[in-house]
Structures are given as structure tokens and as C-alpha cells.
Scaffold this motif. Structure first.
Motif, PDB file in Angstrom:
ATOM      1  N   ALA A 228       0.841  -1.194   0.000  1.00 30.78           N
ATOM      2  CA  ALA A 228       0.000   0.000   0.000  1.00 30.78           C
ATOM      3  C   ALA A 228       0.875   1.242   0.000  1.00 30.78           C
ATOM      4  N   ALA A 229       0.387   2.286  -0.655  1.00 30.40           N
ATOM      5  CA  ALA A 229       1.124   3.545  -0.767  1.00 30.40           C
ATOM      6  C   ALA A 229       0.424   4.638   0.022  1.00 30.40           C
ATOM      7  N   LYS A 230       1.223   5.535   0.600  1.00 28.55           N
ATOM      8  CA  LYS A 230       0.693   6.710   1.295  1.00 28.55           C
ATOM      9  C   LYS A 230       1.103   7.956   0.524  1.00 28.55           C
ATOM     10  N   SER A 231       0.122   8.749   0.113  1.00 27.45           N
ATOM     11  CA  SER A 231       0.391   9.895  -0.761  1.00 27.45           C
ATOM     12  C   SER A 231       1.202  10.992  -0.088  1.00 27.45           C
ATOM     13  N   SER A 232       0.899  11.283   1.150  1.00 27.67           N
ATOM     14  CA  SER A 232       1.461  12.466   1.808  1.00 27.67           C
ATOM     15  C   SER A 232       2.983  12.455   1.851  1.00 27.67           C
ATOM     16  N   ASP A 233       3.584  11.298   2.120  1.00 23.71           N
ATOM     17  CA  ASP A 233       5.043  11.243   2.182  1.00 23.71           C
ATOM     18  C   ASP A 233       5.666  10.206   1.253  1.00 23.71           C
ATOM     19  N   GLY A 234       4.845   9.512   0.456  1.00 21.14           N
ATOM     20  CA  GLY A 234       5.369   8.545  -0.504  1.00 21.14           C
ATOM     21  C   GLY A 234       5.792   7.220   0.092  1.00 21.14           C
ATOM     22  N   SER A 235       5.373   6.935   1.317  1.00 19.74           N
ATOM     23  CA  SER A 235       5.737   5.657   1.940  1.00 19.74           C
ATOM     24  C   SER A 235       5.055   4.496   1.234  1.00 19.74           C
ATOM     25  N   LEU A 236       5.768   3.360   1.199  1.00 13.10           N
ATOM     26  CA  LEU A 236       5.201   2.096   0.761  1.00 13.10           C
ATOM     27  C   LEU A 236       5.256   1.129   1.933  1.00 13.10           C
ATOM     28  N   PHE A 237       4.159   0.373   2.130  1.00 14.66           N
ATOM     29  CA  PHE A 237       4.068  -0.563   3.243  1.00 14.66           C
ATOM     30  C   PHE A 237       3.827  -1.983   2.724  1.00 14.66           C
ATOM     31  N   LYS A 238       4.513  -2.934   3.333  1.00 11.48           N
ATOM     32  CA  LYS A 238       4.291  -4.360   3.073  1.00 11.48           C
ATOM     33  C   LYS A 238       3.473  -4.900   4.247  1.00 11.48           C
ATOM     34  N   ILE A 239       2.270  -5.442   3.941  1.00 11.61           N
ATOM     35  CA  ILE A 239       1.310  -5.800   4.976  1.00 11.61           C
ATOM     36  C   ILE A 239       0.921  -7.269   4.827  1.00 11.61           C
ATOM     37  N   PRO A 240       1.373  -8.148   5.715  1.00 16.31           N
ATOM     38  CA  PRO A 240       1.018  -9.572   5.618  1.00 16.31           C
ATOM     39  C   PRO A 240      -0.478  -9.791   5.828  1.00 16.31           C
ATOM     40  N   LEU A 241      -1.067 -10.679   5.045  1.00 19.61           N
ATOM     41  CA  LEU A 241      -2.490 -10.967   5.203  1.00 19.61           C
ATOM     42  C   LEU A 241      -2.767 -11.701   6.509  1.00 19.61           C
ATOM     43  N   THR A 242      -1.846 -12.551   6.928  1.00 17.35           N
ATOM     44  CA  THR A 242      -2.085 -13.371   8.109  1.00 17.35           C
ATOM     45  C   THR A 242      -1.895 -12.609   9.410  1.00 17.35           C
ATOM     46  N   ASN A 243      -1.088 -11.559   9.395  1.00 12.97           N
ATOM     47  CA  ASN A 243      -0.828 -10.785  10.619  1.00 12.97           C
ATOM     48  C   ASN A 243      -0.540  -9.339  10.237  1.00 12.97           C
ATOM     49  N   PRO A 244      -1.578  -8.588   9.880  1.00 20.30           N
ATOM     50  CA  PRO A 244      -1.366  -7.250   9.313  1.00 20.30           C
ATOM     51  C   PRO A 244      -0.691  -6.259  10.252  1.00 20.30           C
ATOM     52  N   THR A 245      -0.820  -6.441  11.557  1.00 20.04           N
ATOM     53  CA  THR A 245      -0.213  -5.479  12.477  1.00 20.04           C
ATOM     54  C   THR A 245       1.311  -5.535  12.471  1.00 20.04           C
ATOM     55  N   THR A 246       1.879  -6.550  11.829  1.00 20.11           N
ATOM     56  CA  THR A 246       3.349  -6.639  11.720  1.00 20.11           C
ATOM     57  C   THR A 246       3.863  -5.990  10.435  1.00 20.11           C
ATOM     58  N   PHE A 247       3.070  -5.107   9.840  1.00 20.16           N
ATOM     59  CA  PHE A 247       3.456  -4.480   8.578  1.00 20.16           C
ATOM     60  C   PHE A 247       4.770  -3.720   8.721  1.00 20.16           C
ATOM     61  N   LYS A 248       5.495  -3.589   7.609  1.00 25.90           N
ATOM     62  CA  LYS A 248       6.780  -2.902   7.580  1.00 25.90           C
ATOM     63  C   LYS A 248       6.792  -1.866   6.466  1.00 25.90           C
ATOM     64  N   ARG A 249       7.518  -0.797   6.698  1.00 24.88           N
ATOM     65  CA  ARG A 249       7.747   0.198   5.651  1.00 24.88           C
ATOM     66  C   ARG A 249       8.819  -0.334   4.706  1.00 24.88           C
ATOM     67  N   ILE A 250       8.566  -0.263   3.409  1.00 23.28           N
ATOM     68  CA  ILE A 250       9.545  -0.702   2.409  1.00 23.28           C
ATOM     69  C   ILE A 250      10.619   0.375   2.275  1.00 23.28           C
ATOM     70  N   THR A 251      11.864  -0.037   2.344  1.00 21.25           N
ATOM     71  CA  THR A 251      12.974   0.910   2.247  1.00 21.25           C
ATOM     72  C   THR A 251      13.246   1.251   0.789  1.00 21.25           C
ATOM     73  N   ILE A 252      13.205   2.529   0.474  1.00 21.37           N
ATOM     74  CA  ILE A 252      13.477   2.990  -0.885  1.00 21.37           C
ATOM     75  C   ILE A 252      14.020   4.411  -0.817  1.00 21.37           C
ATOM     76  N   THR A 253      15.044   4.705  -1.596  1.00 15.58           N
ATOM     77  CA  THR A 253      15.673   6.030  -1.551  1.00 15.58           C
ATOM     78  C   THR A 253      14.958   7.047  -2.431  1.00 15.58           C
ATOM     79  N   GLN A 254      14.239   6.595  -3.454  1.00 12.95           N
ATOM     80  CA  GLN A 254      13.528   7.490  -4.358  1.00 12.95           C
ATOM     81  C   GLN A 254      12.341   8.151  -3.655  1.00 12.95           C
ATOM     82  N   SER A 255      12.176   9.466  -3.828  1.00  8.91           N
ATOM     83  CA  SER A 255      11.002  10.146  -3.289  1.00  8.91           C
ATOM     84  C   SER A 255       9.769   9.759  -4.107  1.00  8.91           C
TER      85      SER A 255
END
Length: 336
Positions: A228-255
Motif C-alpha cells: 500500500a502507498a501513502k500519498s502524503s510522504d510517498g511511503s510504501l508498506f508491506k502488509i502480511p495478510l495473516t498478521n497485518p499489524t506486523t506491517f513494515k515500511r519498504i525501504t526505498i531512496t527514491q522520493s
């Protein structure tokens, strides 16, 4: 053209009648049109156009999907609410409408189940259907028959969290048919199962956009998670279907500020549309989307690009809504 060797007899007139008839038949078969090798050739399909300009005034579409079964694009409308189809010749036809469709935003074509899913919101874009009761409060999922446009169900999502602002934005569907819908005004991803039961799949302050747009584009990855993407700051998140609360921000240098629509081309390649940067980014990952690298771009120009859809193995098309009052919109092949 067929080729043959003539059959020669020393004395044709001396042949028995049945042999003379067989010889004549053989000669006819070699020259009949139906025997030409050229007729076995298959006409190649018409090449997909680079650009389709659609003369529909003030439609301001947000979402787009390619409908392969019917060879057409499907588009939403922020200003009119209705859902329509577009052919390669620019022909626009209304597919679905309902008074509750204040603004249709993201679309998802669940082709295997003949469903077209639409996120329904009210950001004040539709002057005839917006009301005080729905303005910045509406979040719903409308599900239509993708062939006929008939409404199959309408699910109220905002009711799960009353008293706060809502804006249902984008949709993805997993292998079991569960739909996941982002909310840009609340830090929520909703889930709607095949029976139409809605729930809050994930709610977390990290998903908030503050006073601006938060969550936007979303895709399902076949390895069992969402991106999932967040418009305000360009974050991308990886969210597991089995345990969504353990989601992580994807590391990327590009804005990626202004991130909007997403398209997963293959498990390692993601296309992302940034409206504010007027650019489509190609992102790749070699570590299951713990990190990602931007290695291709397509500049759209100042056309308000929103999202992108895959037409076939090679082609992806980005949507150009232009302005809310524009006399047209465009669907353009992204060349990355």
C-alpha cells in the motif's frame, strides 16, 4: 498458392470412365480457393493504440481497469459518480450508475468472478450528489456485474468507524476474493469478504496522512501480502495478510511523494503513479519487498495522472483526467 505435378497418361481417351473422373477431380482440388495455404494464416490482432483521447466533458475519472473479456477500459468518475467503458476508438458508454455513487474512485475488475468493485466517496467533487451527510464522511464499496453493470451489493465501510472523516480510495482483491480498500482520510484498510461482510483489516496511526491524503493505491502480492502507498510522504508498506499489524515500511531512496495508483507487473516489479510528480515510476525488488529500487520513469506532463492498468503482458496504460471541468480525458500507454 498450392503447387502440384500434372498426372500424364499415354492415352486419356482409353482410360476407364472412373479413372477419367478421378483425374478431373484431382485437377479441380488443386485450383479450388479453399485449398490455398494462404487461407490457413491467422489475421494478427490490432495493435494496442499509444493514446486514446475521450471527448467526455467534466467526467474527471480517477480509476481505470482493462476488461480483456470485453476488449474495453472501465473508468470511474469523481464529478459524476457513474462508471463507464471506453473502446479503442474513443467511444464512451455508461456501464453502471446509482444515486449513492457520489464519486467513484478506485476500481478493481475481479474478472474470474465477473465482479467490478468500485470505491465510493464524497470529496466534494460532485455538485449534484454531494451532501452535508456524505461530504468527507462517505466510504463505501459498490460491487457490480462486470458484464452488465447491474449492482450486486453496496457495503457501507464508514459505519465501522463513525464520527471521523472518510474517503474510500483504492481496492485490491486476494486469491480468495476478499477485497481490501484504503481510506485516505482515516488510517484504515478495510476488508470485505465474498459474503459482503466488512471489517477493519488494519488501523494504525502510521498510515495517517495528517491533514492531507494518507493511504492511496494498494495491490495484492501472490506471496500473501499487500503493498500500500501513502500519498502524503510517498511511503510504501508491506502488509502480511495473516498478521497485518506486523506491517513494515519498504525501504526505498527514491522520493515517491504524491503516490497514487499501483500496478504489480510481476512479483518483482511494481509501477507507481505519482500525481504531484507527474511521473510513473518502475520499482523493482530482489528481497520480497523489504527494499525496492526505482529503475525507470515515464513523464506524463501536467495532466493529473492518477492510476494505471495492465492491458496485456507488455502494455500498461495510465489515466490522464486533466482538470475537473476538462472537455476530455486520455488513456496513454506508459513507456518505461
Amino acid at each position: 498458392m498450392a503447387h502440384f505435378l500434372p498426372i500424364s497418361f499415354p492415352n486419356r481417351l482409353a482410360l476407364p470412365s472412373f479413372l477419367r473422373l478421378a483425374t478431373l477431380a484431382l485437377g479441380l482440388l488443386t485450383v479450388l480457393p479453399g485449398c490455398s495455404d494462404d487461407d490457413d494464416m491467422v489475421t494478427p490482432p490490432t495493435a494496442a493504440p499509444d493514446r486514446i483521447t475521450v471527448p467526455q466533458a467534466a467526467l474527471h475519472p480517477e480509476g481505470i481497469q482493462w476488461d480483456a473479456a470485453n476488449q474495453r477500459f472501465v473508468v470511474s468518475s469523481r464529478t459524476q459518480g457513474r462508471i463507464g467503458t471506453v473502446k479503442d476508438d474513443s467511444t464512451y458508454t455508461v456501464l453502471a450508475d446509482d444515486p449513492r455513487l457520489v464519486s467513484t474512485i478506485g476500481l478493481n475488475l475481479d474478472a474470474g468472478r465477473n465482479r467490478l468493485l468500485a470505491a465510493v466517496s464524497d470529496g466534494g467533487f460532485n455538485p449534484t450528489r454531494s451532501s452535508a451527510a456524505t461530504l468527507r464522511k462517505l466510504a463505501a464499496l459498490a460491487i457490480f456485474n462486470s458484464n452488465t453493470g447491474s449492482l450486486m451489493s453496496y457495503v457501507d465501510l464508514g459505519a465501522l468507524r463513525p464520527g471521523v472523516n472518510h474517503f474510500a480510495n483504492d481496492i485490491t482483491v486476494d486469491a480468495q476474493g476478499n477485497a481490501y480498500i484504503t481510506d485516505s482520510f482515516a488510517p484504515i484498510i478495510y476488508k470485505v469478504d465474498l459474503q459482503g461482510t466488512a471489517s477493519v483489516f488494519l488501523e494504525d496511526a502510521q498510515l495517517s496522512g495528517g491533514t492531507g491524503f494518507g493511504l492511496n493505491g494498494i495491490v495484492f502480492h501472490p506471496d500473501g501480502y499487500l503493498i500500500a502507498a501513502k500519498s502524503s510522504d510517498g511511503s510504501l508498506f508491506k502488509i502480511p495478510l495473516t498478521n497485518p499489524t506486523t506491517f513494515k515500511r519498504i525501504t526505498i531512496t527514491q522520493s515517491l511523494v504524491g503516490a497514487d495508483g499501483l500496478l504489480l507487473l510481476n512479483p518483482q516489479t511494481l509501477l507507481l503513479v505519482s500525481g504531484s510528480q507527474t511521473t510513473v515510476f518502475r520499482l523493482t525488488s530482489t528481497d520480497a519487498w523489504a527494499t525496492a529500487t526505482a529503475n525507470g520513469t515515464f513523464a506524463t506532463g501536467p495532466v493529473g495522472p492518477t492510476t494505471i492498468t495492465r492491458r496485456n503482458e507488455a502494455d500498461a496504460y495510465v489515466l490522464y483526467p486533466y482538470q475537473a471541468t476538462s472537455p476530455r480525458f486520455a488513456i496513454v500507454k506508459a513507456k518505461l
